[in-house]
Design a protein around this motif. Structure first.
Motif, PDB file in Angstrom:
ATOM      1  N   MET A 172       0.842  -1.188   0.000  1.00  0.00           N
ATOM      2  CA  MET A 172       0.000   0.000   0.000  1.00  0.00           C
ATOM      3  C   MET A 172       0.881   1.244   0.000  1.00  0.00           C
ATOM      4  N   ARG A 173       0.291   2.349  -0.424  1.00  0.00           N
ATOM      5  CA  ARG A 173       0.951   3.646  -0.409  1.00  0.00           C
ATOM      6  C   ARG A 173       0.190   4.545   0.552  1.00  0.00           C
ATOM      7  N   GLU A 174       0.904   5.080   1.545  1.00  0.00           N
ATOM      8  CA  GLU A 174       0.280   5.962   2.531  1.00  0.00           C
ATOM      9  C   GLU A 174       0.581   7.405   2.178  1.00  0.00           C
ATOM     10  N   CYS A 175      -0.441   8.242   2.223  1.00  0.00           N
ATOM     11  CA  CYS A 175      -0.286   9.666   1.928  1.00  0.00           C
ATOM     12  C   CYS A 175      -0.814  10.491   3.097  1.00  0.00           C
ATOM     13  N   THR A 176      -0.017  11.454   3.532  1.00  0.00           N
ATOM     14  CA  THR A 176      -0.437  12.409   4.558  1.00  0.00           C
ATOM     15  C   THR A 176      -0.311  13.803   3.968  1.00  0.00           C
ATOM     16  N   VAL A 177      -1.390  14.579   4.018  1.00  0.00           N
ATOM     17  CA  VAL A 177      -1.373  15.921   3.441  1.00  0.00           C
ATOM     18  C   VAL A 177      -1.704  16.971   4.488  1.00  0.00           C
ATOM     19  N   THR A 178      -1.124  18.146   4.320  1.00  0.00           N
ATOM     20  CA  THR A 178      -1.512  19.343   5.054  1.00  0.00           C
ATOM     21  C   THR A 178      -2.025  20.333   4.025  1.00  0.00           C
ATOM     22  N   VAL A 179      -3.299  20.681   4.134  1.00  0.00           N
ATOM     23  CA  VAL A 179      -3.934  21.551   3.142  1.00  0.00           C
ATOM     24  C   VAL A 179      -4.222  22.910   3.779  1.00  0.00           C
ATOM     25  N   THR A 180      -3.870  23.978   3.061  1.00  0.00           N
ATOM     26  CA  THR A 180      -4.198  25.338   3.474  1.00  0.00           C
ATOM     27  C   THR A 180      -5.414  25.800   2.673  1.00  0.00           C
ATOM     28  N   TRP A 181      -6.417  26.293   3.394  1.00  0.00           N
ATOM     29  CA  TRP A 181      -7.694  26.645   2.764  1.00  0.00           C
ATOM     30  C   TRP A 181      -7.970  28.135   2.868  1.00  0.00           C
ATOM     31  N   MET A 182      -8.654  28.670   1.867  1.00  0.00           N
ATOM     32  CA  MET A 182      -9.178  30.030   1.926  1.00  0.00           C
ATOM     33  C   MET A 182     -10.703  29.946   1.933  1.00  0.00           C
ATOM     34  N   VAL A 183     -11.314  30.580   2.930  1.00  0.00           N
ATOM     35  CA  VAL A 183     -12.773  30.619   3.036  1.00  0.00           C
ATOM     36  C   VAL A 183     -13.228  32.011   2.615  1.00  0.00           C
ATOM     37  N   MET A 184     -13.963  32.086   1.495  1.00  0.00           N
ATOM     38  CA  MET A 184     -14.381  33.365   0.908  1.00  0.00           C
ATOM     39  C   MET A 184     -15.887  33.535   1.042  1.00  0.00           C
ATOM     40  N   GLY A 185     -16.310  34.762   1.325  1.00  0.00           N
ATOM     41  CA  GLY A 185     -17.715  35.064   1.504  1.00  0.00           C
ATOM     42  C   GLY A 185     -18.374  35.581   0.239  1.00  0.00           C
ATOM     43  N   PRO A 186     -19.653  35.922   0.294  1.00  0.00           N
ATOM     44  CA  PRO A 186     -20.403  36.368  -0.891  1.00  0.00           C
ATOM     45  C   PRO A 186     -19.919  37.696  -1.459  1.00  0.00           C
ATOM     46  N   LYS A 187     -19.268  38.538  -0.633  1.00  0.00           N
ATOM     47  CA  LYS A 187     -18.783  39.833  -1.123  1.00  0.00           C
ATOM     48  C   LYS A 187     -17.378  39.755  -1.692  1.00  0.00           C
ATOM     49  N   GLY A 188     -16.783  38.546  -1.666  1.00  0.00           N
ATOM     50  CA  GLY A 188     -15.422  38.393  -2.174  1.00  0.00           C
ATOM     51  C   GLY A 188     -14.354  38.566  -1.113  1.00  0.00           C
ATOM     52  N   ASP A 189     -14.749  38.842   0.134  1.00  0.00           N
ATOM     53  CA  ASP A 189     -13.769  38.943   1.211  1.00  0.00           C
ATOM     54  C   ASP A 189     -13.531  37.562   1.806  1.00  0.00           C
ATOM     55  N   ALA A 190     -12.354  37.367   2.389  1.00  0.00           N
ATOM     56  CA  ALA A 190     -11.967  36.067   2.939  1.00  0.00           C
ATOM     57  C   ALA A 190     -11.648  36.200   4.418  1.00  0.00           C
ATOM     58  N   LEU A 191     -11.738  35.074   5.133  1.00  0.00           N
ATOM     59  CA  LEU A 191     -11.319  35.077   6.533  1.00  0.00           C
ATOM     60  C   LEU A 191      -9.876  35.532   6.623  1.00  0.00           C
ATOM     61  N   PRO A 192      -9.530  36.352   7.619  1.00  0.00           N
ATOM     62  CA  PRO A 192      -8.208  36.982   7.638  1.00  0.00           C
ATOM     63  C   PRO A 192      -7.045  36.014   7.776  1.00  0.00           C
ATOM     64  N   VAL A 193      -7.284  34.835   8.315  1.00  0.00           N
ATOM     65  CA  VAL A 193      -6.210  33.860   8.511  1.00  0.00           C
ATOM     66  C   VAL A 193      -6.540  32.597   7.729  1.00  0.00           C
ATOM     67  N   PRO A 194      -5.653  32.165   6.793  1.00  0.00           N
ATOM     68  CA  PRO A 194      -5.912  30.897   6.095  1.00  0.00           C
ATOM     69  C   PRO A 194      -5.990  29.743   7.094  1.00  0.00           C
ATOM     70  N   LEU A 195      -6.868  28.795   6.839  1.00  0.00           N
ATOM     71  CA  LEU A 195      -7.066  27.664   7.724  1.00  0.00           C
ATOM     72  C   LEU A 195      -6.302  26.455   7.201  1.00  0.00           C
ATOM     73  N   GLN A 196      -5.835  25.596   8.113  1.00  0.00           N
ATOM     74  CA  GLN A 196      -5.115  24.387   7.733  1.00  0.00           C
ATOM     75  C   GLN A 196      -5.770  23.163   8.359  1.00  0.00           C
ATOM     76  N   SER A 197      -5.715  22.051   7.640  1.00  0.00           N
ATOM     77  CA  SER A 197      -6.172  20.777   8.173  1.00  0.00           C
ATOM     78  C   SER A 197      -5.340  19.680   7.541  1.00  0.00           C
ATOM     79  N   GLN A 198      -5.323  18.523   8.189  1.00  0.00           N
ATOM     80  CA  GLN A 198      -4.533  17.396   7.699  1.00  0.00           C
ATOM     81  C   GLN A 198      -5.433  16.208   7.402  1.00  0.00           C
ATOM     82  N   GLY A 199      -4.969  15.374   6.486  1.00  0.00           N
ATOM     83  CA  GLY A 199      -5.678  14.158   6.140  1.00  0.00           C
ATOM     84  C   GLY A 199      -4.694  13.051   5.836  1.00  0.00           C
ATOM     85  N   GLU A 200      -5.123  11.814   6.072  1.00  0.00           N
ATOM     86  CA  GLU A 200      -4.260  10.654   5.853  1.00  0.00           C
ATOM     87  C   GLU A 200      -5.066   9.561   5.179  1.00  0.00           C
ATOM     88  N   ALA A 201      -4.437   8.845   4.227  1.00  0.00           N
ATOM     89  CA  ALA A 201      -5.157   7.805   3.509  1.00  0.00           C
ATOM     90  C   ALA A 201      -4.182   6.757   2.987  1.00  0.00           C
TER      91      ALA A 201
END
Length: 259
Positions: free
Chosen positions: A121-150
């Protein structure tokens, strides 16, 4: 008189006085025009509110996601909230309130591993940086991060790991409860430690980095729990009593080290 004036005089023409075309210097800052200033929301468009308000409305509407899926295999059983369940819950609500979520950075790590049945098997672990944008085109001031493994035996490990990271982002960023029974609501007296199944030792036994001392300890643990005769699928796909397998591999490695 300059060259320009001399040339005009020779031709019998009179030049008009030059105009100063440079704008007067000013210290005032002129902000860039707002691209949404003249926008009028359509009938199906979300209300034009700041991103943090729109995200709060998403949380209010989602409220909770229960653990309705169940894994039952290999002697392990537990409930969980799957990727599809979480995305299917958040997707329509984020669309309604004009929330867009974009991955803007992915860091991945990989390693090869073997299952208890010897499958590669091949194991992958990722750290993803996300941008959350609102209806006016503005984004949360701090990019969010989360991890996943598969784990995957083909080429889907990265996609699976990113899907898990998205689930983690939505559940943690949304503070999404399960409404399950609180663990402190009941009291259970501990009994004897459950016996570890023989098959769960296979990865350690087959790992070439497992020391001889650890192999002897595994043999002792299997003997204590009376599992030396348990049949398992060895490294070449044949059935073999796990006790004999531990002894055989230990002797093979000892012989290999003596050469």
């Amino acid at each position: 008189m300059g060259l320009r004036e001399n040339a005009a005089a020779a031709a019998g023409r009179t030049l008009a006085p030059e105009q100063d075309t440079e704008a007067p210097a000013t210290d005032e800052y002129t902000p860039a025009p707002d691209p949404m200033a003249g926008y009028e929301p359509g009938e199906d468009d979300p209300e034009m509110v700041p991103v943090h308000i729109a995200w709060l409305r998403v949380r209010k509407e989602v409220r909770a996601i229960a653990k309705r899926e169940q894994y039952n295999g290999g002697g392990t059983r537990f409930n969980f909230r799957g990727v599809d369940t979480v995305v299917n819950t958040f997707g329509p609500v984020t669309l309604k309130h004009g929330i867009n979520i974009f991955p803007i950075g992915v860091e991945a790590e990989y390693r090869d591993t073997t299952t208890s049945k010897g499958s590669k098997m091949r194991e992958c672990t990722v750290t993803v940086t996300w941008m959350v944008m609102g209806p006016k085109g503005d984004a949360l001031p701090v990019p969010l991060q989360s991890q996943g493994e598969a784990l995957d035996s083909a080429d889907k490990g990265t996609a699976k790991a990113q899907s898990v990271a998205l689930r983690v982002l939505l559940l943690t960023g949304g503070l999404t409860p399960t409404h399950d029974k609180d663990p402190d609501a009941s009291h259970v007296e501990r009994g004897e430690t459950p016996i570890r199944p023989a098959a769960t030792y296979l990865d350690e036994i087959c790992n070439p980095h497992t020391s001889a001392g650890r192999l002897r300890q595994i043999h002792h643990e299997l003997s204590t729990t009376r599992q030396l005769g348990a049949l398992v699928t060895n490294e070449v796909g044949d059935e073999e009593p796990i006790g004999q397998m531990v002894v055989r591999i230990g002797k093979e490695r000892a012989a290999g080290g003596a050469e």
